[in-house]
Enzyme design. Structure first.
Site, mmCIF file in Angstrom:
data_model
loop_
_atom_site.group_PDB
_atom_site.id
_atom_site.type_symbol
_atom_site.label_atom_id
_atom_site.label_comp_id
_atom_site.label_asym_id
_atom_site.label_seq_id
_atom_site.Cartn_x
_atom_site.Cartn_y
_atom_site.Cartn_z
ATOM 1 C CG HIS A 72 32.690 32.647 62.559
ATOM 2 N ND1 HIS A 72 32.388 32.487 63.998
ATOM 3 C CD2 HIS A 72 32.433 31.624 62.169
ATOM 4 C CE1 HIS A 72 32.165 31.041 64.467
ATOM 5 N NE2 HIS A 72 32.396 30.836 63.059
ATOM 6 C CB CYS A 91 44.927 40.270 74.751
ATOM 7 S SG CYS A 91 43.726 42.111 74.683
#
Lengths: 559, 90
Positions: A186, A484
């Site tokens: 995160h 990506c």
């Protein structure tokens, strides 16, 4: 210890310096807390702690921005809750110490919320946060979470949880350093979004005294304690030179000899879309659609879904937007399509596998996308996550075409799909390498396991070789293959990927200028030779070194 | 004791923002208000955790009871609140 340098893993580029603000970890009740001698005093201590937490959160809510305010207010309401106070009082009456009583009361409600699942389970984080704060108050230890920031600060934590960052005053955070966490944690994603440097896996980061000035180098992964003015000056000069170099460049991604590599954004919602739409990039290479489904108790109506897609597509008239269809599974369960617990969710019925079990979910999503595509001028493409076989690719493409959408693709994140790319891609229009999952599956290393960061390094030659296989399959089937994953945003790895033959690079928008700069200074032939050097390297570290040594000095000096 | 029935109008259920708005309103009445499913044990309507733990979903029926002066008027207001889609309102 002036000038002490520690090394971790750089996960978001750039340099910054500032005083350390330590994020105190959550507090647990001591296992050996004695039964209270005075039950009335213990009960009073619990009441006092909960009301102090409520007041503190209210005060912070009053000072917070509009984004954080409702979260803090709702958390304050939990702290002042009569039910929580009653449950804790009952525990005290049963002879528990105040900290243990609070923990038990919190557990009681947490279990009820978790049993309800979906939306309700998400509130458990807030509830536990309240409990942890109240326990800290009872024990007289620092309040867990991010303290209020009064100026530019380097945030240091054991690890950062999403809940902790919600209330973070982003205008004051200049860098993030954590002791745990990995490349795709995160922290890494947040720092990239904010465009600030971040270093994870820094030894004894939580031992750095608060207020110590540190210089953070998110490229090299170094943190220098009490840096001298010379180092700060060097970093500042480098930042200015880099900013000047980046400012000069605009428009589509090109190598020095004009070979086109599209520069695209990874986005996860409407706000991201609006921000990316205003940025100098060629479109969206990955739109993660989970946000609108994970928080819903029932499958949203086609019209509701289409409304969100319209908002996401609106900023991109004439530009491409690649929409990844629902990537849910046991680790990201849907309230309305939970296939049950799995022993190993990363290898379970997730992504396209879930959609094959519940095809109505995919069909409703495709219908909504098709509606929105009609109403906006964006060049819409859709791709499926977690495709492993030719049959799956064909199944997906058939449904996409039946929905009237012009372009179907597949994520290449399972090594099987990369190795068989020629066949898999022959059924679709394009492929997109999801390098985070591709590394996880190639190296058999859990993405969430910070201790395995070095195995998950996208520079691992085995991962590069799997990428090469996918690119070759794309070439022989005449289908473009893009990237990506976060690796696309590493300017040096971007050169390697270009050399391997990828047609587009999709990343956090803040990373686009540096990648554009690196590409503009190398020819396609130079990228190819850097790629073959990386492929021939025995280790990830050596691959990185060889590419940095082989890249142009004007790029290595600044990045 | 005055009692009224309401249907949860919020699309997310009685949770998050809708739950917070309802609990604030229940606290605002100054009365002892309870909420529950028909035939089940009710919970304290002024407790956000109690209300959220009820887990009332969109379209579900709930029973409200209140005691004290002005209980009827207070219940009418709360029923009206529950019937609306609080999550959609800004």
């Amino acid at each position: 210890m002036s000038g002490e340098r520690r090394s971790g893993v750089g996960v978001s580029p750039g340099t910054a310096a500032g005083p350390v603000v330590q994020v105190a970890p959550p507090v647990k009740a001591p296992a050996d807390e004695p039964a209270p001698a005075d039950a009335e005093a213990a009960a009073e201590s619990v009441r006092g702690a909960l009301s102090a937490v409520g007041e503190d959160l209210d005060a912070r809510a009053a000072a917070a921005d509009e984004h954080a305010q409702p979260i803090l207010k709702a958390t304050a309401m939990i702290a002042r809750d009569k039910g929580l106070a009653k449950a804790a009082a009952k525990q005290v009456a049963a002879g528990k110490g105040p900290a243990t009583a609070i923990a038990a009361a919190v557990d009681e409600f947490a279990a009820q919320f978790e049993a309800l699942g979906g939306y309700f389970a998400e509130r458990v984080t807030d509830l536990r946060d309240v409990g942890s704060r109240a326990i800290a108050h009872v024990l007289g230890v620092p309040t867990p979470g991010v303290p209020e920031l009064s100026g530019p600060s380097v945030i240091v934590a054991l690890d950062l949880a999403p809940a902790e960052t919600a209330a973070l005053d982003r205008s004051h955070v200049v860098a993030i350093v954590t002791e745990h966490g990995g490349r795709t944690s995160h922290t890494a994603i947040l720092a990239a979004q904010m465009g600030i440097p971040a270093v994870v896996q820094l030894p004894d980061a939580t031992g750095i005294p608060a207020g110590t000035t540190v210089a953070v180098d998110g490229d090299a992964g170094h943190v220098v304690l009490d840096p001298d003015t010379r180092l700060l000056e060097i970093q500042r000069a480098r930042r200015e030179k880099l900013a000047a170099a980046l400012d000069e460049l605009h428009g589509p991604g090109r190598t020095a000899d004009g070979h086109a590599v599209a520069l695209l954004a990874n986005i996860g919602g409407v706000d991201d879309a609006v921000a990316a739409g205003a940025a100098d990039l060629e479109g969206v290479g990955l739109f993660r659609t989970e946000f609108m489904y994970l928080s819903a108790a029932t499958l949203p109506s086609v019209e509701d879904q289409a409304d969100v897609y319209r908002q996401v597509l609106a900023p991109f008239p004439g530009r491409r937007v690649v929409i990844r269809t629902l990537d849910a599974g046991a680790d990201k369960p849907l309230a309305f399509a939970d296939l049950g617990e799995e022993e190993n969710p990363a290898l379970g019925r997730r992504g396209l596998r879930l959609c094959q079990a519940r095809p109505e979910l995919l069909d409703s999503q495709l219908e909504a996308i098709a509606l929105a595509a009609k109403d906006t001028g964006a060049e819409v493409k859709v791709m499926a996550p977690m495709v492993a076989t030719t049959d799956e690719a064909e199944w997906f493409a058939t449904r996409v075409r039946a929905a009237g959408l012009p372009s179907a693709g597949v994520m290449i994140e399972v090594p099987a799909a990369a190795l068989r790319a020629h066949h898999v891609l022959s059924h679709v229009d394009f492929g997109s390498l999801g390098t985070n999952d591709l590394a996880q599956y190639t190296m058999a290393a859990d993405r969430g396991e910070g201790e395995l960061a070095s195995l998950l390094d996208p520079w691992q030659p085995a991962v590069l070789q799997v990428i090469e296989a996918a690119c070759k399959g794309g070439h022989s089937s005449d289908r473009p293959v893009g990237v990506c994953g976060e690796s696309a945003g590493d300017p040096f790895l971007a050169l390697v990927l270009t050399g391997l033959g990828v047609a587009s690079l999709s990343m956090a928008p803040s990373k686009v200028p540096a990648v554009r700069f690196a590409l503009s200074r190398h020819t396609l032939a130079e990228c190819r030779s850097l790629a073959s050097a990386a492929l021939d390297a025995p280790t990830a570290e050596r691959a990185r070194q060889l590419v940095k040594a082989g890249a142009k000095n004007e790029v290595t000096d600044l990045l | 004791m005055p009692q009224r029935t309401a249907t949860i109008g919020s699309s997310v259920g009685l949770h998050a923002r809708p739950a917070a708005l309802f609990v604030e309103a229940a606290q605002g009445t100054g009365l002892d208000v309870e909420i529950g499913r028909p035939g089940e044990d009710p919970v304290d309507a002024t407790s956000i955790l109690g209300v959220m733990a009820l887990g009332a979903k969109h379209g579900e029926e709930v029973v409200l009871t209140a005691e004290g002066d002005g209980a009827d008027a207070a219940l009418a207001g709360l029923v009206d609140l529950l019937n609306r889609d609080l999550d959609a309102e800004e």
